[in-house]
Design an enzyme around this catalytic site. Sequence first.
Site, PDB file in Angstrom:
ATOM      1  N   GLY A 103      74.364   6.909  49.664  1.00 29.51           N
ATOM      2  CA  GLY A 103      75.805   6.781  49.462  1.00 29.51           C
ATOM      3  C   GLY A 103      76.315   5.356  49.554  1.00 29.51           C
ATOM      4  O   GLY A 103      75.995   4.650  50.491  1.00 29.51           O
ATOM      5  N   SER A 104      77.128   4.914  48.575  1.00 33.62           N
ATOM      6  CA  SER A 104      77.474   3.506  48.540  1.00 33.62           C
ATOM      7  C   SER A 104      78.434   3.192  47.394  1.00 33.62           C
ATOM      8  O   SER A 104      78.972   4.080  46.748  1.00 33.62           O
ATOM      9  CB  SER A 104      76.200   2.673  48.393  1.00 33.62           C
ATOM     10  OG  SER A 104      75.293   3.323  47.523  1.00 33.62           O
TER      11      SER A 104
END
Length: 250
Positions: free
Chosen positions: A192-193
């Site tokens: 996630g990013s």
Amino acid sequence: MNVAPGAWKYAIVPLLAAPFALVISVTASLVALAVGAGTLAFFRDPDRTPPPTGVVSPADGNVSVLREEGDRVRLGIFMNVWHVHVVRAPFAGRVTDVEHVSGANRPAFSKESDRNERVHVRLETDSPNLPSAADADSAAVETDGSPSHPDEPDSDAEVTLIAGAFARRIHPYAERGDALERGDRIGHIAFGSRVDLLFPPTVDIEDVAVDIGDSMTAGETVVLESGPGELGEGFDLEVGSGSGSDGRDE
């Protein structure tokens, strides 16, 4: 299925634990298998085919940022857990610097993520898929009689890989001096990013072909289309140089 480097480091523990978990219960074994398989799926790295022209998205996800910063334009793409997390070059160029900046690990979709841990991949480019300085200045002179970006280089761009609340590992593949083609892999972020693209000064926000909320596919979705004048000039150059019977390189 292709997976990003380092994927097995995260998946191997639950996969190896699955047979031993049978001692506890079948359910525990199945959960371990699911965790291992899910981890490999998260790190999947499918092949992508860039379209013939245009600047392509550096990441899968949805556009979360589109703003002007001085004379520059920033495009931010938020990647959720189900998106492919391999980051790609939006256009051809040469890597001039790779910089790691320590920071927080706030949720990548929040405004506070601007202070998160990140890796900047800076590029020098003369890609025909971007507006040239001459085109930008010509348009500005027609509008208000003065060049749009008189003091800034037209070749500096930056792709920033930003860690999120759970993404504690950024893995850049590109190194200083590397020559990249459009759609080449330049790194990945674990769990996630967000990925930002800071365009060269020749790009105006009106040139960008996407908007907040739009869905992106890395290496394939066009975020800025080449102008017809640029394509025509490139074709004429190829014909004049005799690079092939029909003006195209094989």
